[in-house]
Write a protein that holds these residues in place. Sequence first.
Motif, PDB file in Angstrom:
ATOM      1  N   GLY A 111       0.817  -1.217   0.000  1.00 40.05           N
ATOM      2  CA  GLY A 111       0.000   0.000   0.000  1.00 40.05           C
ATOM      3  C   GLY A 111       0.842   1.253   0.000  1.00 40.05           C
ATOM      4  O   GLY A 111       1.963   1.269   0.520  1.00 40.05           O
ATOM      5  N   THR A 112       0.281   2.308  -0.575  1.00 36.47           N
ATOM      6  CA  THR A 112       1.070   3.526  -0.771  1.00 36.47           C
ATOM      7  C   THR A 112       0.636   4.672   0.138  1.00 36.47           C
ATOM      8  O   THR A 112       1.055   5.808  -0.050  1.00 36.47           O
ATOM      9  CB  THR A 112       0.972   3.999  -2.246  1.00 36.47           C
ATOM     10  N   ASP A 113      -0.230   4.411   1.116  1.00 36.28           N
ATOM     11  CA  ASP A 113      -0.649   5.453   2.057  1.00 36.28           C
ATOM     12  C   ASP A 113       0.495   5.684   3.051  1.00 36.28           C
ATOM     13  O   ASP A 113       0.646   4.963   4.039  1.00 36.28           O
ATOM     14  CB  ASP A 113      -1.918   5.025   2.789  1.00 36.28           C
ATOM     15  N   TRP A 114       1.287   6.701   2.791  1.00 33.73           N
ATOM     16  CA  TRP A 114       2.510   6.906   3.570  1.00 33.73           C
ATOM     17  C   TRP A 114       2.219   7.254   5.028  1.00 33.73           C
ATOM     18  O   TRP A 114       2.976   6.870   5.915  1.00 33.73           O
ATOM     19  CB  TRP A 114       3.384   7.985   2.929  1.00 33.73           C
ATOM     20  N   GLU A 115       1.103   7.932   5.276  1.00 33.39           N
ATOM     21  CA  GLU A 115       0.804   8.306   6.659  1.00 33.39           C
ATOM     22  C   GLU A 115       0.449   7.081   7.501  1.00 33.39           C
ATOM     23  O   GLU A 115       0.828   6.992   8.672  1.00 33.39           O
ATOM     24  CB  GLU A 115      -0.319   9.339   6.694  1.00 33.39           C
TER      25      GLU A 115
END
Length: 449
Positions: free
Chosen positions: A129-133
């Motif tokens: 997944g690319t949701d950095w937060e």
Amino acid sequence: MISPARWTAYHTLVRVAKDQAYVNLALQHALAKRELSDRDKALATEIAYGTVRRQLTIDQLLAPYVRRGLRSMESETLTILRMSVYQLSWLSKLPAYAVTSDAVELAKRVNPRSASFVNAVLRSYLRDGTDWEKRLDSLREDFDDIAQLSLLHSYPRWMVTRLVATYGRERADAILAAGNRPGVTSVRVNALRASVESVTSALAAQGIVDIERGSLYDGALRIMGAIDVERLDLYRDGLLTVQDEGAMLIAPLLRPEPGMRILDMCAAPGGKTTQIAELMRDTGVIDAYDVYMAKVQTIADACSRLHIASVRARLGDGRDVLGDPPYDAVLVDAPCSGLGVMRRRPDIRQRRTEADVAALTALQADLLRHACRIVKPGGYVVYATCTLLPEENEQVVLRVIDELEGAVSLDDIAGDLPASLADRVTVGLTLTPEMFATDGFYMARLRRN
């Protein structure tokens, strides 16, 4: 075929990584090498600046996928991975397949042995997944508050520590966040040749209509969107200057009038110098100094473009300038750590160290002390920086006032500033980036007794 924008961004970033080039200059050099559409220029700029701006966080996100450690990687490969993670996590509208495909093609071109490794790392990153937060939440659990802010906003720990100590946690958080938002393009209208209204109309005639009047300076316009101002005829003909609106508040504090003799001790690139000339109606004399010949030429070029004749661009150290006769006013736009301009100069995060601050404060005090000695009685010295640290700002001013033992006094600048800022003046004014979406500046005025 590799996207021209990504190819340009890569060449910019690899120069920053390998040659310690400044990102703005490296990008200019890369853009000059090939003709890009406005859209590709905007994307290349966003990738280059964003990758540098978010490098600390990107490295934390990448680290779990590189067993041998990021420091062991070749600069070319690490650059490709950093810019790709930036795109995948912060530019979510870009198709992931295009980002990864171009990354692999870049690797094949510049370091063929790394292509399969780049592909494997990015595919693993995408699977998670690319949701950095959300990713950071798990990484931050064991960190103290300073480390969490450092990781979230991508600033070195020492900077975060200094800002929290000065402004408190909540305001420091807002300042750090503001430094990660790209700034709008602000321009100052050359009042010697045009009006705000005529420039606004001329821009509209070229299809540039998303414009706002400045909120802090009457001669300012804010242009929204990605516009290369320097390609406009209005710019080439000297009708406007690119300058942050916060910076426009500094020159008027000199209270320049036609016929004055004014010194700008650290003048390059000439934005404030030319503003002083405009306020003086291009009469009188402005001596504008810098210690590098290339920067002196930049001042001269700015004056030529704006059709300004009252400026004498000179090579030299401002501390060596003779005040014979004394100047009517002196501007000390001092070299500083630059913590107020990190949205436009993101590589300051990697370049500046805590040790730099002590060295800079000594230079700043030397410049201000000398300025106070070569201004006439009753004349003004304006001290300004683009940093947010009190050690380089009000502490320098108070130190010099104390050392000169009554020769100069702090002058109230509240009446020379917009009403929205007047009640924030103490020992000068610190304008922080979250207040009005400008860069950060400090400004104070001293008067020779």
